[in-house]
Design a protein around this motif. Structure first.
Motif, PDB file in Angstrom:
ATOM      1  N   GLY A  42       0.792  -1.221   0.000  1.00  0.00           N
ATOM      2  CA  GLY A  42       0.000   0.000   0.000  1.00  0.00           C
ATOM      3  C   GLY A  42       0.822   1.267   0.000  1.00  0.00           C
ATOM      4  N   ALA A  43       2.130   1.155   0.158  1.00  0.00           N
ATOM      5  CA  ALA A  43       2.974   2.345   0.187  1.00  0.00           C
ATOM      6  C   ALA A  43       3.121   2.935  -1.208  1.00  0.00           C
ATOM      7  N   VAL A  44       3.425   4.221  -1.252  1.00  0.00           N
ATOM      8  CA  VAL A  44       3.631   4.937  -2.512  1.00  0.00           C
ATOM      9  C   VAL A  44       5.058   5.490  -2.509  1.00  0.00           C
ATOM     10  N   VAL A  45       5.817   5.179  -3.540  1.00  0.00           N
ATOM     11  CA  VAL A  45       7.187   5.683  -3.646  1.00  0.00           C
ATOM     12  C   VAL A  45       7.134   7.179  -3.911  1.00  0.00           C
ATOM     13  N   ALA A  46       7.942   7.944  -3.172  1.00  0.00           N
ATOM     14  CA  ALA A  46       7.902   9.406  -3.269  1.00  0.00           C
ATOM     15  C   ALA A  46       9.314   9.969  -3.316  1.00  0.00           C
ATOM     16  N   GLY A  47       9.400  11.302  -3.346  1.00  0.00           N
ATOM     17  CA  GLY A  47      10.689  11.989  -3.290  1.00  0.00           C
ATOM     18  C   GLY A  47      11.600  11.642  -4.451  1.00  0.00           C
ATOM     19  N   TRP A  48      12.909  11.602  -4.176  1.00  0.00           N
ATOM     20  CA  TRP A  48      13.889  11.331  -5.222  1.00  0.00           C
ATOM     21  C   TRP A  48      13.724   9.940  -5.806  1.00  0.00           C
ATOM     22  N   ARG A 107       3.318   1.786  -7.272  1.00  0.00           N
ATOM     23  CA  ARG A 107       2.606   3.034  -6.971  1.00  0.00           C
ATOM     24  C   ARG A 107       3.627   4.131  -6.670  1.00  0.00           C
ATOM     25  N   VAL A 108       3.528   5.229  -7.429  1.00  0.00           N
ATOM     26  CA  VAL A 108       4.514   6.304  -7.360  1.00  0.00           C
ATOM     27  C   VAL A 108       3.767   7.639  -7.333  1.00  0.00           C
ATOM     28  N   THR A 109       4.272   8.604  -6.561  1.00  0.00           N
ATOM     29  CA  THR A 109       3.646   9.924  -6.594  1.00  0.00           C
ATOM     30  C   THR A 109       3.758  10.503  -8.011  1.00  0.00           C
ATOM     31  N   SER A 110       2.721  11.195  -8.438  1.00  0.00           N
ATOM     32  CA  SER A 110       2.677  11.754  -9.786  1.00  0.00           C
ATOM     33  C   SER A 110       3.824  12.752  -9.975  1.00  0.00           C
TER      34      SER A 110
END
Length: 296
Positions: free
Chosen positions: A58-64, A117-120
């Protein structure tokens, strides 16, 4: 399921692709809890990010890490911790190399990138612009805005900033310096170095050069049309790639035939001796103005 890519061991076992005993053998590398990849795979930052996302359902990859998974080469360094957005829930166990952030993302702020799942791009740009150091934030916004063709000003109206005054101040400053025309992080870094430098007018990014007959000669990284002078960043591949080296030689000749002076900038100029670069550039532009009979 492709075992050459990061995968959950329990799913591979359930699918009959391997066994728990084999997972513990030399044929696989453990990336984390119940996450593996085939032995021989290059465990780079991308593989680490995918493995971390699999480990925290359920986590979303974010940042760099999100920048990397979007296929944009702009991260300031390799080996940085993988950032994961986990929503409002609290995850107690955090493995080394992961940073968990409690945040709520809108539906359109989460993209599926090759099953992860990745931040847009816009949300990734906003997060980094409001939290990273100024230069890194501008590099991130430039790179993502260029790759995904959005105007950096669009980030200023995001509702998440209403309750984050410090983040908004950072973002406003980053957007003021951002330019979606930039095609590489060194180009952004060079443009910001020149911005406000005494005795140097601000150049135009990705300036289109035409000759006296109106023929399109090409685009230059940064340029001064009045002085018919261009700055071109020469990364290592310009030196080691013979095909690129030949293209550069032809391009420089074509620009010279159109009456343009090309000034190369190297990594040493930009990262080791930026003040020396400014000094030499100031002298070169003054000499160019004299050659063309232009006022300083």
């Amino acid at each position: 399921m492709d075992l050459e890519q990061p995968f959950r061991g329990s799913r591979a076992i359930a699918a009959g692709l391997t066994t728990r005993r084999r997972l513990r053998g030399p044929g696989y590398l453990a990336l984390g809890r119940d996450t593996y990849v085939a032995a021989g795979a290059v465990v780079d930052d991308r593989v680490r990010a995918v493995g971390a996302a699999l480990e925290v359902p359920g986590a979303v990859v974010a940042g760099w890490s999100a920048v990397l998974l979007h296929g944009v080469d702009a991260a300031p360094r390799s080996g940085a911790p993988v950032e994961l957005v986990v929503g409002p829930r609290h995850v107690r166990r955090v493995r080394p190399g992961r940073v968990l952030r409690q945040d709520v993302l809108a539906e359109d702020e989460v993209w599926d990138v090759d099953g992860v799942r990745v931040t847009s791009p816009r949300r990734t740009a906003l997060d980094l612009a409001s939290r990273a150091e100024h230069l890194d934030g501008v590099i991130a916004v430039d790179a993502l805005a260029h790759a995904f063709r959005f105007d950096p000003d669009e980030l200023l109206d995001h509702p998440v900033l209403r309750d984050n005054p410090r983040g908004r101040r950072r973002l406003v400053a980053v957007v003021a310096d951002a330019d979606a025309r930039a095609e590489s992080p060194p180009e952004t870094r060079l443009r910001l170095l020149l911005r406000g430098a005494p005795g140097i007018a601000e150049p135009t990014p990705q300036l289109v050069v035409v000759d006296d007959r109106g023929r399109d000669v090409g685009r230059v990284d940064l340029g001064w049309r009045r002085l018919r002078t261009a700055l071109e960043y020469q990364g290592d591949h310009h030196r080691t790639d013979r095909a690129q080296w030949r293209r550069d030689a032809v391009r420089t000749t074509e620009l010279a035939a159109a009456g343009w002076l090309v000034l190369p900038v190297t990594a040493h100029d930009l990262f080791v001796d930026p003040q020396g670069l400014l000094r030499r550039l100031r002298m070169a532009l003054a000499q160019r103005a004299r050659e063309l009979g232009l006022s300083p």
